[in-house]
Scaffold this active site. Structure first.
Site: not given
Length: 386
Positions: A75, A140
């Protein structure tokens, strides 16, 4: 079996618009590549009320020990105004020897290098003694609730046990080889509210201005250092980040004043002991004259340290062999998912140069991709000697 280069893998990942919490095709791409190489791959999705569902990936090649884990996240943060980018943030374009795109250094480039190194190692040594795994999250850059922490628990429940982990965050401040992270400081946020009595500024004896009281309390929090640091950590630091009154009138003494502070703390403290110290300082400064409340936000960011050991040495030796630089062992910077991994095995962080992470025109030198993959390959060779 398809031969992948670090560059080709990185370009494919950058072309996946995986802005948190969207998977964007990044994990699907990794799954396909690893399955082709013989990895057993799982794609668990985790949920939590009030947070988005998050897709994750866990893959393993081999069944024995030792077990070396590569970890990271696909991500990325939003690109912002795309018109400000020289190239499409999800185009994976090369310009002047640099690969451009959101996540180039944080941290799709690092994942590409891990994959290239592992695939080449397994292709040449299919009977290596041990296991190589990948633990990749899509959470994250977001709340960090439905990602690595739950993926680790999921793996543990399946009986997976790791011996060491490399997290591919961009640890180098200026050039590849500068720095390995062997720990991180913790993060704790608190809020102080001082209650006063609203009134007219011309009649202060009929009011109680909370602002001087709040300044007095904040002064007590920062007057004395929390500590002097340790062998591997800088001193803990408290920073006041907001002071808020919300008073639109210049002739009114406000009823309350509020402040927020954040502490980045080393391994001398736990969140509980630190909260106790903050409460003590406020209590002594307030005495009986100030009415206030202290609230501390829950945190999963605690300080941790991987003591320099053989695995840290393997990584440092590989970095020096490839770059000619002996990397500094550091605990600086913000938090990372290493804080979750360390509960399961020793973890070190080493990745690309982070100067452009989260910025417009995030980019990485193509040569650094090749060198980072070579470093990871050297770690594998040292960890699994022939």
């Amino acid at each position: 079996m398809t031969i992948y280069t670090p560059l080709s893998l990185a370009q494919s990942l950058l072309r996946c618009p995986s802005v948190t919490p969207e998977e964007g095709g990044a994990l699907a791409f990794i799954e396909g590549v690893l399955r082709e190489a013989g990895f057993e791959v799982h794609r668990p999705v985790f949920s939590e009320p009030g947070t988005p569902d998050v897709e994750n990936l866990y893959a393993r090649s081999g069944s024995g020990r030792p077990y070396l884990l590569f970890a990271g996240h696909t991500d990325v943060v939003p690109p912002g105004d795309r018109a400000r980018w020289r190239h499409d943030p999800f185009g994976g374009e090369i310009d002047g020897g640099e690969l451009h795109g959101r996540g180039a250094v944080d941290m799709k480039g690092g994942i590409a290098c891990m994959m290239a190194a592992a695939l080449a190692f397994i292709r040449e040594r299919p009977d290596f003694p041990g296991s190589i795994g990948f633990l990749i999250t899509g959470d994250e850059e977001g709340p960090a609730v439905n990602g690595t922490v739950k993926l680790l628990d999921w793996a543990k429940a399946r009986g997976e046990r790791f011996d060491a982990c490399i997290l591919g965050e961009p640890t180098n401040p200026e050039r590849l080889g500068d720095m390995i992270k062997i720990g991180r400081r913790g993060s704790l946020t608190g809020h102080v509210t001082v209650e006063g009595k609203q009134g007219h500024v011309a009649y202060p004896h009929l009011a109680d201005n909370p602002i001087p009281h709040l300044l007095r309390l904040l002064g007590a929090l920062v007057a004395k250092p929390l500590d002097s640091g340790t062998a591997h950590f800088d001193a803990s630091n408290l920073e006041v980040t907001t002071v808020d009154v919300g008073n639109p009138a210049s002739n009114v003494i406000p009823a309350a004043a509020r402040a927020t502070f954040n502490i980045r703390f080393n391994d001398l403290w736990t969140p509980e002991s630190l909260e106790g110290e903050i409460a003590r300082r406020l209590r002594e400064a307030a005495g009986n004259a100030v009415r206030y409340t202290l609230t501390m936000e829950p945190t999963n960011a605690v300080a941790f340290l991987t003591e320099p050991n053989d695995f840290v040495r393997f990584v440092a030796d590989a970095v020096e062999a490839e770059t000619g630089i002996r990397p500094k062992l550091s605990t600086t910077g913000g938090t990372s998912d290493a804080r979750f991994i360390v509960r399961h095995c020793p973890v070190v962080e080493f990745g690309l140069v982070g100067q452009t992470m989260h910025q417009v025109d995030e980019r990485v030198a193509v040569a650094d991709l090749d060198r980072l993959a070579a470093i990871y390959r050297k770690v594998l060779e040292a960890y699994f000697p022939a």
